[in-house]
Design an enzyme around this catalytic site. Structure first.
Site, PDB file in Angstrom:
ATOM      1  CB  SER A 145      -0.878   0.015   1.252  1.00  0.00           C
ATOM      2  OG  SER A 145      -1.487   1.282   1.405  1.00  0.00           O
ATOM      3  CE1 TYR A 158      -3.920  -2.179   5.077  1.00  0.00           C
ATOM      4  CE2 TYR A 158      -3.129   0.006   4.466  1.00  0.00           C
ATOM      5  CZ  TYR A 158      -3.666  -1.225   4.107  1.00  0.00           C
ATOM      6  OH  TYR A 158      -3.941  -1.490   2.782  1.00  0.00           O
TER       7      TYR A 158
HETATM    8  P1  NDP Z   1     -11.199  -6.851   0.366  1.00  0.00           P
HETATM    9  O1  NDP Z   1     -11.481  -6.804   1.839  1.00  0.00           O
HETATM   10  O2  NDP Z   1     -12.175  -6.251  -0.581  1.00  0.00           O
HETATM   11  O3  NDP Z   1     -10.905  -8.363  -0.069  1.00  0.00           O
HETATM   12  C1  NDP Z   1     -10.064  -9.145   0.725  1.00  0.00           C
HETATM   13  C2  NDP Z   1     -10.026 -10.571   0.229  1.00  0.00           C
HETATM   14  O4  NDP Z   1      -9.165 -11.325   1.105  1.00  0.00           O
HETATM   15  C3  NDP Z   1     -11.372 -11.250   0.292  1.00  0.00           C
HETATM   16  O5  NDP Z   1     -11.409 -12.262  -0.693  1.00  0.00           O
HETATM   17  C4  NDP Z   1     -11.355 -11.862   1.698  1.00  0.00           C
HETATM   18  O6  NDP Z   1     -12.271 -12.921   1.823  1.00  0.00           O
HETATM   19  C5  NDP Z   1      -9.901 -12.334   1.781  1.00  0.00           C
HETATM   20  N1  NDP Z   1      -9.405 -12.446   3.157  1.00  0.00           N
HETATM   21  C6  NDP Z   1      -9.370 -11.474   4.106  1.00  0.00           C
HETATM   22  N2  NDP Z   1      -8.843 -11.944   5.241  1.00  0.00           N
HETATM   23  C7  NDP Z   1      -8.526 -13.241   5.013  1.00  0.00           C
HETATM   24  C8  NDP Z   1      -7.947 -14.266   5.817  1.00  0.00           C
HETATM   25  N3  NDP Z   1      -7.587 -14.057   7.091  1.00  0.00           N
HETATM   26  N4  NDP Z   1      -7.753 -15.484   5.273  1.00  0.00           N
HETATM   27  C9  NDP Z   1      -8.130 -15.712   3.991  1.00  0.00           C
HETATM   28  N5  NDP Z   1      -8.668 -14.788   3.182  1.00  0.00           N
HETATM   29  C10 NDP Z   1      -8.877 -13.567   3.696  1.00  0.00           C
HETATM   30  O7  NDP Z   1      -9.766  -6.154   0.249  1.00  0.00           O
HETATM   31  P2  NDP Z   1      -9.057  -5.353  -0.954  1.00  0.00           P
HETATM   32  O8  NDP Z   1      -9.233  -6.061  -2.221  1.00  0.00           O
HETATM   33  O9  NDP Z   1      -9.388  -3.921  -0.830  1.00  0.00           O
HETATM   34  O10 NDP Z   1      -7.528  -5.481  -0.457  1.00  0.00           O
HETATM   35  C11 NDP Z   1      -6.650  -6.496  -0.910  1.00  0.00           C
HETATM   36  C12 NDP Z   1      -5.229  -6.080  -0.543  1.00  0.00           C
HETATM   37  O11 NDP Z   1      -4.959  -4.799  -1.121  1.00  0.00           O
HETATM   38  C13 NDP Z   1      -4.979  -5.921   0.960  1.00  0.00           C
HETATM   39  O12 NDP Z   1      -3.695  -6.391   1.281  1.00  0.00           O
HETATM   40  C14 NDP Z   1      -5.058  -4.414   1.165  1.00  0.00           C
HETATM   41  O13 NDP Z   1      -4.300  -4.002   2.277  1.00  0.00           O
HETATM   42  C15 NDP Z   1      -4.458  -3.936  -0.138  1.00  0.00           C
HETATM   43  N6  NDP Z   1      -4.805  -2.551  -0.462  1.00  0.00           N
HETATM   44  C16 NDP Z   1      -6.102  -2.175  -0.687  1.00  0.00           C
HETATM   45  C17 NDP Z   1      -6.396  -0.851  -0.982  1.00  0.00           C
HETATM   46  C18 NDP Z   1      -7.786  -0.379  -1.237  1.00  0.00           C
HETATM   47  O14 NDP Z   1      -7.977   0.857  -1.311  1.00  0.00           O
HETATM   48  N7  NDP Z   1      -8.774  -1.241  -1.389  1.00  0.00           N
HETATM   49  C19 NDP Z   1      -5.350   0.173  -1.041  1.00  0.00           C
HETATM   50  C20 NDP Z   1      -4.029  -0.334  -0.778  1.00  0.00           C
HETATM   51  C21 NDP Z   1      -3.785  -1.644  -0.517  1.00  0.00           C
HETATM   52  P3  NDP Z   1     -12.930 -13.316   3.277  1.00  0.00           P
HETATM   53  O15 NDP Z   1     -13.142 -12.036   4.023  1.00  0.00           O
HETATM   54  O16 NDP Z   1     -14.176 -14.010   2.922  1.00  0.00           O
HETATM   55  O17 NDP Z   1     -11.923 -14.224   3.935  1.00  0.00           O
END
Ligand code: NDP
Length: 256
Positions: A145, A158
């Site tokens: 990020s 974070y």
């Molecule tokens: P979302 O919350 O929209 O999606 C997260 C995904 O990861 C889901 O499929 C979720 O499914 C899965 N997930 C979360 N926790 C776990 C776990 N403990 N074990 C297995 N699966 C898990 O997140 P984003 O797409 O927004 O973010 C993805 C990445 O991008 C992250 O690392 C975030 O920090 C990074 N990011 C995002 C930004 C943004 O603005 N959106 C900006 C900068 C970085 P489920 O909950 O069902 O397990």
């Protein structure tokens, strides 16, 4: 395969049911890769799988909570079996956020953030190292990020996990180059996903974000996954150890 193809490649993408992870699964599969992904919700994985099969993508799934050590081990056993002991691509996408002032974080929240955002990615690199090495040309991509590059008001924990990921990217690039493994990070600014929809629904907050962003909008998941796909392709084989921002210009904006 050609420089712009992932034909014949195998990939593990964590957290592929929503947001950025979902876009990565779909881009890698559309470019010809066979993809394994995971999340904590079986029903949502099932829904995605139906859509992906309808589009002709080669994707398999496991239910896995990546914050739990033995579930990570069992995930990698599945992957080793599926792909015959080799893996070309690891995309460490799973991550979450708790936004609060530093003075308010509990010990449990500290452990949860470290386990989910940092320890899980670190351990998955360790577990997949023999598989990536066996492939002869491995590529690891972390979803970091811009919060790991500049200070953003979205919580110090974070930011710390993402800063550590950016450093790990450099260390592994040097340590594992001899094993034919490249390591890069993609650092997004605000992207429309389930993680940010609540925040961005606050129009005043979205306005502040947009006002700091030269391109004057937030990003879409597909604008992140296209870079991830490139970093996995033969076309990027001289790029390693880099953290590349996908941020509409935010991190270069001094005062505009
Ligand atoms: P979302 O919350 O929209 O999606 C997260 C995904 O990861 C889901 O499929 C979720 O499914 C899965 N997930 C979360 N926790 C776990 C776990 N403990 N074990 C297995 N699966 C898990 O997140 P984003 O797409 O927004 O973010 C993805 C990445 O991008 C992250 O690392 C975030 O920090 C990074 N990011 C995002 C930004 C943004 O603005 N959106 C900006 C900068 C970085 P489920 O909950 O069902 O397990």
């Amino acid at each position: 395969p050609g420089r712009w193809s992932l034909q014949g490649k195998t990939a593990l993408v964590t957290g592929g049911t929503r947001g950025i992870g979902r876009a990565v699964v779909e881009d890698l599969a559309a470019l010809g890769a066979t993809v394994h992904t995971c999340s904590r919700k079986e029903a949502e994985l099932g829904e995605r799988l139906k859509e992906w099969e309808a589009r002709g993508f080669r994707v398999t799934t496991s239910v896995c909570d990546l914050s739990v050590r033995d579930q990570r081990e069992s995930l990698l056993r599945d992957v080793a079996d599926l792909f015959g002991g080799k893996l070309d691509i690891l995309v460490n996408n799973v991550g979450t956020n708790i936004r609060k002032p530093t003075t308010d974080f509990s010990a449990e929240e500290y452990s949860f953030m470290m386990a989910t955002n940092l320890e899980s990615a670190y351990h998955l690199c360790q577990l997949s190292h023999p598989l990536l090495k066996a492939s002869g040309s491995g590529s690891i991509v972390f979803i970091s990020s811009v919060c790991g590059l500049v200070a953003v008001c979205s919580g110090s924990l974070y930011a710390m996990t993402k800063g550590a990921i950016n450093q790990l990217t450099k260390n592994l690039a040097c340590e594992w180059a001899r094993d034919g493994i490249r390591t890069n990070s993609v650092a997004p600014w605000y992207i429309k996903t389930s993680l940010t929809e609540g925040l961005l629904a606050n129009k005043e907050f979205e306005g502040t974000v947009v006002s700091r962003t030269p391109l004057k909008r937030v990003g879409e998941p597909e604008e992140v996954s296209s870079l991830v796909a490139f970093l996995c392709m033969p076309g990027s084989t001289y790029i390693t150890g880099q953290t590349i921002s996908v941020d509409g210009g935010m991190t270069v904006n001094g005062l505009y």
